[in-house]
Enzyme design. Structure first.
Site, PDB file in Angstrom:
ATOM      1  N   ASP A 129       0.781  -1.065  -0.250  1.00 44.18           N
ATOM      2  CA  ASP A 129       0.004  -0.181   0.062  1.00 44.18           C
ATOM      3  C   ASP A 129       1.076   1.256   0.089  1.00 44.18           C
ATOM      4  OD1 ASP A 129      -2.376   1.764   1.019  1.00 44.18           O
ATOM      5  OD2 ASP A 129      -3.106  -0.141   0.654  1.00 44.18           O
ATOM      6  N   HIS A 162      -3.710   6.359   3.200  1.00 46.00           N
ATOM      7  CA  HIS A 162      -4.508   5.073   2.794  1.00 46.00           C
ATOM      8  C   HIS A 162      -3.984   3.847   3.558  1.00 46.00           C
ATOM      9  CE1 HIS A 162      -5.933   1.926   0.252  1.00 46.00           C
ATOM     10  NE2 HIS A 162      -7.099   2.800   0.106  1.00 46.00           N
ATOM     11  N   SER A 221     -11.626  -1.188  -0.082  1.00 47.11           N
ATOM     12  CA  SER A 221     -10.252  -1.219   0.524  1.00 47.11           C
ATOM     13  C   SER A 221     -10.564  -1.475   1.992  1.00 47.11           C
ATOM     14  CB  SER A 221      -9.389   0.058   0.486  1.00 47.11           C
ATOM     15  OG  SER A 221      -8.943   0.401  -0.493  1.00 47.11           O
TER      16      SER A 221
END
Length: 531
Positions: free
Chosen positions: A94, A131, A327
């Site tokens: 990520d 994120h 996600s």
């Protein structure tokens, strides 16, 4: 603007030395990267009860709290049976992980940093985007190493698999930019080092809008190779909603656990469950395998990070943010897989997938094209007899397809030109046959070298993986170490005002005109890049 360089965490409790970086100025949209999109959401919890003073929200009444989600998917019952993910490694591929409270208790380690940020020592491994940190907290967050009893305490922030080892494998830069070749290299790296921290799970909340068949796609081939080597690859299905009937690549590959999002309404019963309109639909032949809670999920934020600064209404209290997306659902599922594997470490990826699918809670608000087999329940998966059969091998891919086709419409840009064609991030020619052969033979990585290019260090040093200078690699006239390249993201305390295609990030793959309101709910951020 000031370059914020504040140490993160509680004094005396920082096994990982981390810094956080303020992100100010204009947004730099230098990529159309298809990172599976998260959705920051403002004020969409269920009951409006008084917030807990320590958390900033009511962990029992708020449907997006991890306490609530853990109860819904049977994780609390797993804790009571003694399973917390201990001994299982989860690789999070990520945008990095920043050492904020909830992620500084010793179960997060730095793996390889293959992002553009790796060339800046002040950004290597860190998540200035936000994120990866949010997902890491969902998977394995915890206030401190504890017991199965206090992991059930609603006043303590606890991820789904709080004792799992979270291996941070960074590919996304501080503005989210990433090329598909970096993601492939990261998956290959995890397979090479899967025994170092007993990595049994990959969380990949990433996808492109490629329409190339998985039977030849090189990204699909990379996840299939991980699957063959005993690593369960959990992939976000995408946030395209009704705009198309195909999952993102590589969720479309049959040899992954493809996860969609479900709105549980905050109840443990699946009767009232629904699939949000933005969760990617599939077809009769390939759709998500299961769904997991993915609406208004409360995870840690990176203060002053890229996403945090652009979505202030998503903040909850001092430490958390709400985000919705496949996600977040994939992160919940990855934690559940770790619990299942701790209970039965001999399970193959096929068996893990079958066990979660066969014990999922179906609901009638939609059909399998939307919800797969239903909402996962890890405790039920742990207690039901294991079906020892595997998936058919007739769909294994060759990996000999086009790397440009694997990108779909997603291309990184260095300020001079987009990265396009049959090349990697260094502009080196992509030989699909040589790539596929090296992956199959287990020789794609040689120490810190991938496909003949030194990308990272060669061994763990003091519990972390070192970064290296990428030298003079380039796909245009600009080199990795010039001011022109490094200025494309965070530099001297500001985001550069270069934009890709004269617009902002888009709803599906960060490429058109504006962020969609159906993803990052403040109409600033969007859809199916980082899911």
């Amino acid at each position: 603007m000031d370059h914020i360089r504040t140490s993160v965490g509680t004094p005396g409790q920082q096994p990982r030395t981390r810094r956080r970086f303020g992100v100010r100025g204009t947004a730099a949209a230098i990529a159309t990267s298809a990172l599976a999109a998260a959705v920051l959401t403002a004020g969409t919890g269920t009951a409006q009860a008084a917030p807990d003073a320590g958390l900033g929200y009511d962990p029992v009444a708020d449907k997006g709290s991890l306490h609530n989600i853990a109860e819904v998917i049977g994780a609390h019952a797993s804790y009571r049976a003694g399973y917390t993910g201990k001994g299982i490694g989860i690789a999070l591929i990520d945008t990095g992980v920043t050492n904020v409270p909830g992620l500084h208790s010793g179960n997060v380690v730095d793996g390889a940093d293959l992002s553009f940020d790796s060339q800046d020592p002040e950004l290597a491994h860190l998540d200035a985007y936000g994120h990866g940190t949010h997902l890491a907290s969902i998977i394995a967050g915890r206030e401190a190493a504890g017991t199965t009893q206090n992991y059930q305490d609603p006043k303590r922030f606890t991820g789904i698999a709080p004792d799992a080892t979270l291996v941070d494998v960074k590919v996304g830069a501080s503005d989210g930019a990433v090329d598909v070749t970096q993601v492939i290299a990261a998956i290959n790296w995890v397979v090479e080092h899967r025994n170092d921290h007993n990595i049994r799970v990959i969380n990949l909340s990433y996808g492109t809008d490629s329409t190339q068949p998985s039977s030849v796609d090189p990204l699909a081939f990379a996840v299939e190779n991980a699957w063959r080597n005993g690593v369960v690859v959990v992939v976000a299905g995408g946030n395209d909603g009704q705009s198309q009937l195909t999952l993102a690549n590589p969720a479309s590959d049959p040899y992954v656990l493809a996860v969609g999002a479900v709105d549980t309404k905050g109840t443990t019963s699946a009767v009232d469950d629904t699939v949000p309109e933005w969760s990617t639909r599939g077809s009769n032949t390939r759709h998500v395998d299961v769904v997991a809670p993915g609406v208004s999920v409360l995870g840690t934020r990176v203060p002053n990070g890229y996403a945090d600064e652009r979505n202030p209404t998503a903040r909850v209290g001092d430490r958390f943010a709400k985000a919705s997306g496949t996600s977040q659902a994939a992160a919940v599922a990855s934690g559940a897989v770790a619990l299942l594997l701790q209970q039965n470490p001999t399970l193959t990826p096929d068996q893990v997938k079958r066990q979660l699918m066969s014990t999922a809670m179906a609901f009638s608000s939609t059909d399998s094209k939307y919800r797969g087999n239903g909402t996962i329940n890890v405790r039920t998966a742990q207690t039901k007899p294991v079906n020892k059969s595997g998936q058919s091998g007739q769909f294994w891919g060759s990996g000999t397809g086009s790397i440009e086709a694997a990108r779909g419409t997603s291309h990184v840009h260095d300020g001079a030109a987009p990265l396009q064609g049959e090349v990697d991030i260094f502009g080196n020619a992509w030989d699909p046959q040589a790539y596929a052969a090296a992956v199959a033979a287990g020789t794609i990585w040689d120490g810190g070298t991938w496909r003949g290019v030194q990308l990272t260090g060669a061994a763990w040093e003091s519990g972390a993986w070192p970064t290296v200078d990428w030298g003079q690699g380039t796909w245009t006239a600009r080199t990795w170490r010039t001011d022109e390249w490094t200025a494309r993201t965070w530099r001297e305390g500001a985001w550069v005002a270069r934009t890709w295609r004269e617009g902002d990030w888009s709803a599906r793959t960060w490429r058109d005109e504006a962020w969609s309101a159906r993803t990052w709910r403040t109409a600033d951020f969007a859809g199916t890049g980082w899911v």
